[in-house]
Design an enzyme around this catalytic site. Structure first.
Site, mmCIF file in Angstrom:
data_model
loop_
_atom_site.group_PDB
_atom_site.id
_atom_site.type_symbol
_atom_site.label_atom_id
_atom_site.label_comp_id
_atom_site.label_asym_id
_atom_site.label_seq_id
_atom_site.Cartn_x
_atom_site.Cartn_y
_atom_site.Cartn_z
ATOM 1 N N CYS A 76 -17.223 2.148 11.865
ATOM 2 C CA CYS A 76 -16.352 2.552 10.761
ATOM 3 C C CYS A 76 -15.874 1.311 10.015
ATOM 4 O O CYS A 76 -15.476 0.318 10.608
ATOM 5 C CB CYS A 76 -15.208 3.413 11.282
ATOM 6 S SG CYS A 76 -13.584 2.721 11.141
ATOM 7 N N GLU A 77 -15.975 1.401 8.686
ATOM 8 C CA GLU A 77 -15.680 0.219 7.878
ATOM 9 C C GLU A 77 -14.179 -0.105 7.842
ATOM 10 O O GLU A 77 -13.804 -1.201 7.462
ATOM 11 C CB GLU A 77 -16.218 0.396 6.458
ATOM 12 C CG GLU A 77 -15.567 1.522 5.683
ATOM 13 C CD GLU A 77 -16.264 1.782 4.348
ATOM 14 O OE1 GLU A 77 -17.246 1.102 4.026
ATOM 15 O OE2 GLU A 77 -15.802 2.692 3.637
ATOM 16 N N HIS A 78 -13.342 0.834 8.236
ATOM 17 C CA HIS A 78 -11.895 0.578 8.184
ATOM 18 C C HIS A 78 -11.381 -0.137 9.421
ATOM 19 O O HIS A 78 -10.411 -0.876 9.348
ATOM 20 C CB HIS A 78 -11.130 1.893 8.005
ATOM 21 C CG HIS A 78 -11.444 2.567 6.698
ATOM 22 N ND1 HIS A 78 -11.639 3.923 6.578
ATOM 23 C CD2 HIS A 78 -11.634 2.045 5.469
ATOM 24 C CE1 HIS A 78 -11.918 4.209 5.313
ATOM 25 N NE2 HIS A 78 -11.927 3.082 4.624
ATOM 26 N N HIS A 79 -12.000 0.129 10.574
ATOM 27 C CA HIS A 79 -11.499 -0.454 11.829
ATOM 28 C C HIS A 79 -12.565 -1.222 12.603
ATOM 29 O O HIS A 79 -12.277 -1.760 13.662
ATOM 30 C CB HIS A 79 -10.947 0.652 12.736
ATOM 31 C CG HIS A 79 -9.864 1.462 12.094
ATOM 32 N ND1 HIS A 79 -10.106 2.671 11.471
ATOM 33 C CD2 HIS A 79 -8.544 1.215 11.949
ATOM 34 C CE1 HIS A 79 -8.978 3.151 10.969
ATOM 35 N NE2 HIS A 79 -8.013 2.294 11.243
ATOM 36 N N GLN A 117 -18.649 8.241 7.504
ATOM 37 C CA GLN A 117 -19.621 9.300 7.830
ATOM 38 C C GLN A 117 -20.084 10.065 6.584
ATOM 39 O O GLN A 117 -21.262 10.428 6.478
ATOM 40 C CB GLN A 117 -18.966 10.245 8.845
ATOM 41 C CG GLN A 117 -19.944 11.252 9.436
ATOM 42 C CD GLN A 117 -19.269 12.164 10.433
ATOM 43 O OE1 GLN A 117 -18.324 11.752 11.119
ATOM 44 N NE2 GLN A 117 -19.720 13.404 10.528
ATOM 45 N N HIS A 145 -15.263 9.606 16.411
ATOM 46 C CA HIS A 145 -14.833 8.315 15.865
ATOM 47 C C HIS A 145 -13.860 7.668 16.849
ATOM 48 O O HIS A 145 -12.773 8.216 17.082
ATOM 49 C CB HIS A 145 -14.142 8.518 14.516
ATOM 50 C CG HIS A 145 -15.077 8.998 13.439
ATOM 51 N ND1 HIS A 145 -15.419 8.217 12.365
ATOM 52 C CD2 HIS A 145 -15.763 10.163 13.305
ATOM 53 C CE1 HIS A 145 -16.267 8.891 11.588
ATOM 54 N NE2 HIS A 145 -16.485 10.068 12.142
ATOM 55 N N CYS A 147 -12.045 5.187 16.421
ATOM 56 C CA CYS A 147 -10.763 4.806 15.797
ATOM 57 C C CYS A 147 -9.779 5.971 15.809
ATOM 58 O O CYS A 147 -8.576 5.773 15.694
ATOM 59 C CB CYS A 147 -10.973 4.253 14.384
ATOM 60 S SG CYS A 147 -11.654 5.434 13.226
HETATM 61 ZN ZN ZN Z 1 -11.818 3.941 11.442
#
Ligand code: ZN
Length: 185
Positions: A76-79, A117, A145, A147
């Site tokens: 995941c690009e955020h975490h 996703q 996920h 995260c």
């Molecule tokens: Zn994430």
């Protein structure tokens, strides 16, 4: 883009600084080579893949081609936390078909990146539409996920499903229902 040796060792040192920031002794036996291993792992995972879509004459094949339960891993690009699960890919040939392994490879091509996703699902569908010019493409992805499991809301058994329908799968309820009947989500 190949990184130089200096860039790589700088990246390793930055990761060591993160471990130290987290209160870890980054020079203890178990951790001393971890920065090197972690950067190598990310380089390997994120290495751009090339995919050659060799297509073949459909020779009258005009019914839905479906590949189910294709496992995938992404970050995941955020975490930069893993998310992983299964994809289902289908298309209805017009004049061309593609080698079956290419469908699974197309999933990896877009999953093995820093992603979300929804975007992977769309990219797979649009790429197949472009390469095969079929009557329709359907892609669904079901993932867990980390995260969401390990931090934040901490919902460890939650699965997220995304889908992208193009052509006949979007317009024709019968095609869509047939696809839905084949996949187990
Ligand atoms: Zn994430």
């Amino acid at each position: 883009m190949e990184s130089t040796l200096t860039e790589r060792s700088t990246a390793e040192e930055h990761f060591r600084a993160i471990l130290e920031h987290l209160g870890q002794d980054s020079y203890r036996e178990g951790l001393k080579d971890t920065p090197k291993r972690y950067i190598a792992f990310l380089e390997e995972f994120l290495k751009p893949k090339s995919l050659n879509f060799t297509t073949f004459d459909a020779e009258g094949a005009d019914e839905m081609v479906i590949q189910t339960n294709i496992p995938f891993y992404s970050l995941c690009e955020h975490h930069i936390a893993p998310f992983f699960g299964f994809a289902n890919v289908a298309y209805i040939p017009d004049t061309r078909i593609v080698g079956l392994s290419k469908l699974a490879r197309c999933v990896d091509l877009y999953a093995n990146r820093l992603q979300n996703q929804e975007r992977i699902t769309t990219q797979i569908a649009e790429r197949l539409q472009k390469e095969l010019e079929p009557k329709g493409v359907a892609v669904t992805m079901k993932a867990q996920h980390l995260c969401m499991c390990m931090r934040g809301v901490k919902k460890h058994d939650t699965w997220t499903t995304t889908s992208k329908m193009l052509g006949a799968f979007k317009e024709d309820q019968k095609a869509r229902s047939e696809f839905m009947a084949f996949i187990s989500i």
